[in-house]
Scaffold this motif. Sequence first.
Motif, PDB file in Angstrom:
ATOM      1  N   TYR A   2      21.397  -6.127 -91.257  1.00 40.83           N
ATOM      2  CA  TYR A   2      20.096  -5.927 -90.893  1.00 40.83           C
ATOM      3  C   TYR A   2      18.910  -5.602 -91.900  1.00 40.83           C
ATOM      4  N   ASP A   3      19.472  -4.684 -92.671  1.00 41.39           N
ATOM      5  CA  ASP A   3      18.742  -4.207 -94.096  1.00 41.39           C
ATOM      6  C   ASP A   3      18.322  -5.121 -94.873  1.00 41.39           C
ATOM      7  N   LEU A   4      19.462  -6.076 -95.253  1.00 43.30           N
ATOM      8  CA  LEU A   4      19.149  -7.294 -96.112  1.00 43.30           C
ATOM      9  C   LEU A   4      18.105  -8.223 -95.470  1.00 43.30           C
ATOM     10  N   PHE A   5      18.082  -8.254 -94.171  1.00 42.78           N
ATOM     11  CA  PHE A   5      17.248  -9.065 -93.489  1.00 42.78           C
ATOM     12  C   PHE A   5      15.943  -8.657 -93.645  1.00 42.78           C
ATOM     13  N   VAL A   6      15.635  -7.582 -93.068  1.00 39.75           N
ATOM     14  CA  VAL A   6      14.561  -6.643 -93.113  1.00 39.75           C
ATOM     15  C   VAL A   6      13.712  -6.742 -94.476  1.00 39.75           C
ATOM     16  N   TYR A  26      15.599 -15.236 -83.972  1.00 34.67           N
ATOM     17  CA  TYR A  26      15.898 -16.582 -84.561  1.00 34.67           C
ATOM     18  C   TYR A  26      17.149 -16.689 -85.440  1.00 34.67           C
ATOM     19  N   ALA A  27      17.234 -15.780 -86.438  1.00 35.67           N
ATOM     20  CA  ALA A  27      18.363 -15.764 -87.472  1.00 35.67           C
ATOM     21  C   ALA A  27      19.779 -15.566 -86.897  1.00 35.67           C
ATOM     22  N   VAL A  28      19.924 -14.590 -85.928  1.00 40.96           N
ATOM     23  CA  VAL A  28      21.039 -14.352 -85.523  1.00 40.96           C
ATOM     24  C   VAL A  28      21.727 -15.008 -84.501  1.00 40.96           C
ATOM     25  N   GLY A  29      20.697 -15.873 -83.898  1.00 44.78           N
ATOM     26  CA  GLY A  29      21.215 -16.922 -82.761  1.00 44.78           C
ATOM     27  C   GLY A  29      21.088 -16.553 -81.327  1.00 44.78           C
ATOM     28  N   PRO A  30      21.029 -17.313 -80.492  1.00 42.12           N
ATOM     29  CA  PRO A  30      21.033 -17.026 -78.963  1.00 42.12           C
ATOM     30  C   PRO A  30      22.283 -16.177 -78.423  1.00 42.12           C
ATOM     31  N   THR A  31      23.526 -15.798 -79.177  1.00 43.50           N
ATOM     32  CA  THR A  31      24.336 -14.966 -78.657  1.00 43.50           C
ATOM     33  C   THR A  31      24.436 -13.648 -78.845  1.00 43.50           C
ATOM     34  N   ARG A  32      23.505 -13.184 -79.799  1.00 42.13           N
ATOM     35  CA  ARG A  32      23.310 -11.866 -79.999  1.00 42.13           C
ATOM     36  C   ARG A  32      22.048 -11.486 -79.502  1.00 42.13           C
ATOM     37  N   LYS A  33      21.895 -10.446 -79.006  1.00 45.69           N
ATOM     38  CA  LYS A  33      20.464  -9.904 -78.409  1.00 45.69           C
ATOM     39  C   LYS A  33      19.965  -8.738 -79.674  1.00 45.69           C
ATOM     40  N   ILE A  34      18.744  -9.068 -80.063  1.00 50.24           N
ATOM     41  CA  ILE A  34      18.003  -7.950 -80.939  1.00 50.24           C
ATOM     42  C   ILE A  34      17.079  -7.245 -80.118  1.00 50.24           C
ATOM     43  N   SER A  35      17.294  -5.926 -79.719  1.00 51.20           N
ATOM     44  CA  SER A  35      16.365  -5.303 -78.982  1.00 51.20           C
ATOM     45  C   SER A  35      15.538  -4.467 -79.910  1.00 51.20           C
ATOM     46  N   PRO A  36      14.139  -3.942 -79.542  1.00 56.29           N
ATOM     47  CA  PRO A  36      13.577  -2.873 -80.067  1.00 56.29           C
ATOM     48  C   PRO A  36      14.343  -1.611 -80.578  1.00 56.29           C
ATOM     49  N   GLY A  37      15.240  -1.391 -79.861  1.00 61.14           N
ATOM     50  CA  GLY A  37      15.992  -0.112 -80.133  1.00 61.14           C
ATOM     51  C   GLY A  37      16.951  -0.427 -81.270  1.00 61.14           C
ATOM     52  N   THR A  38      17.223  -1.649 -81.464  1.00 55.15           N
ATOM     53  CA  THR A  38      18.027  -1.975 -82.780  1.00 55.15           C
ATOM     54  C   THR A  38      17.179  -2.074 -84.041  1.00 55.15           C
ATOM     55  N   LEU A  39      16.013  -2.579 -84.053  1.00 52.30           N
ATOM     56  CA  LEU A  39      14.923  -2.816 -85.053  1.00 52.30           C
ATOM     57  C   LEU A  39      14.406  -1.543 -85.592  1.00 52.30           C
ATOM     58  N   TYR A  40      13.787  -1.136 -84.556  1.00 49.34           N
ATOM     59  CA  TYR A  40      12.673   0.031 -85.063  1.00 49.34           C
ATOM     60  C   TYR A  40      13.333   1.279 -85.479  1.00 49.34           C
ATOM     61  N   PRO A  41      14.264   1.729 -84.928  1.00 49.55           N
ATOM     62  CA  PRO A  41      15.065   2.825 -85.537  1.00 49.55           C
ATOM     63  C   PRO A  41      15.503   2.536 -86.892  1.00 49.55           C
ATOM     64  N   LEU A  42      15.763   1.382 -87.533  1.00 52.53           N
ATOM     65  CA  LEU A  42      16.141   0.830 -88.679  1.00 52.53           C
ATOM     66  C   LEU A  42      14.641   0.942 -89.576  1.00 52.53           C
ATOM     67  N   LEU A  43      13.680   0.541 -89.072  1.00 49.82           N
ATOM     68  CA  LEU A  43      12.458   0.436 -89.764  1.00 49.82           C
ATOM     69  C   LEU A  43      11.882   1.965 -90.109  1.00 49.82           C
ATOM     70  N   SER A  44      12.288   2.559 -89.176  1.00 46.85           N
ATOM     71  CA  SER A  44      11.658   4.204 -89.401  1.00 46.85           C
ATOM     72  C   SER A  44      12.681   4.845 -90.469  1.00 46.85           C
ATOM     73  N   ARG A  45      13.955   4.404 -90.456  1.00 49.68           N
ATOM     74  CA  ARG A  45      14.677   4.897 -91.488  1.00 49.68           C
ATOM     75  C   ARG A  45      14.392   4.411 -92.804  1.00 49.68           C
ATOM     76  N   PHE A  46      14.018   2.940 -92.822  1.00 51.70           N
ATOM     77  CA  PHE A  46      13.365   2.443 -94.071  1.00 51.70           C
ATOM     78  C   PHE A  46      12.004   2.909 -94.667  1.00 51.70           C
ATOM     79  N   GLN A 100      21.735 -13.936 -97.073  1.00 47.47           N
ATOM     80  CA  GLN A 100      21.637 -14.033 -98.572  1.00 47.47           C
ATOM     81  C   GLN A 100      21.072 -15.223 -98.881  1.00 47.47           C
ATOM     82  N   ILE A 101      21.679 -16.586 -98.419  1.00 53.11           N
ATOM     83  CA  ILE A 101      21.029 -17.750 -99.035  1.00 53.11           C
ATOM     84  C   ILE A 101      19.642 -18.015 -98.661  1.00 53.11           C
ATOM     85  N   THR A 102      19.151 -17.421 -97.411  1.00 51.18           N
ATOM     86  CA  THR A 102      18.077 -17.622 -97.035  1.00 51.18           C
ATOM     87  C   THR A 102      17.033 -17.070 -98.235  1.00 51.18           C
TER      88      THR A 102
END
Length: 181
Positions: A2-6, A26-46, A100-102
């Motif tokens: 997810y680091d690469l994506f962000v 959208y990038a990970v598709g319908p079978t994975r759920k991305i919650s704010p609890g996944t993304l926002y701690p990552l953003l804070s770390r960044f 990567q290819i994106t």
Amino acid sequence: MYDLFVLGELMSEDKHGYILQERLQYAVGPTRKISPGTLYPLLSRFVESGWITLQFEEKKEGGRSRKLYGLTEHGRERFQELMVNPVEHNTDTELTFQFQITYFQYVTKDVQLMCLDQYLGYLHNNLKYVNSLSEMIAKKKINEKQLFQVLRMLDHRKHVLLADVGWVTEEIERIKTTKEL
């Protein structure tokens, strides 16, 4: 991964957290759920790492202020590092390769070719595994109907891998013959 994506998403322009979350979903598709609890701690770390900046936009009437994330020069360097680091062969390898290819437009032709070569190696390793597994299972004494279905499943996987190998090989040739901008 997810680091690469962000970092890749922020290469072109600053974005709000909810936009990043929506695009990641959208990038990970319908079978994975991305919650704010996944993304926002990552953003804070960044932000703490100095890879991205955080700005607060003024509140709209009755709403709360929105967070706008931007990429720092250190973040651009980190993005380049992530693109050239060898991809680990695990359950996220295919998704990492898609990320990567994106973002190929932000790296040199040499880095693009390196990413493709790494992924091609991953595909060849999987193909070798599927072939050896097929041979091993064919020798086992198991129910004939089950054996047939297991071998069909492995044949399907082999066809998917071969299609991927073909696409990656064509992409390598396309990039080799394209002038770098």
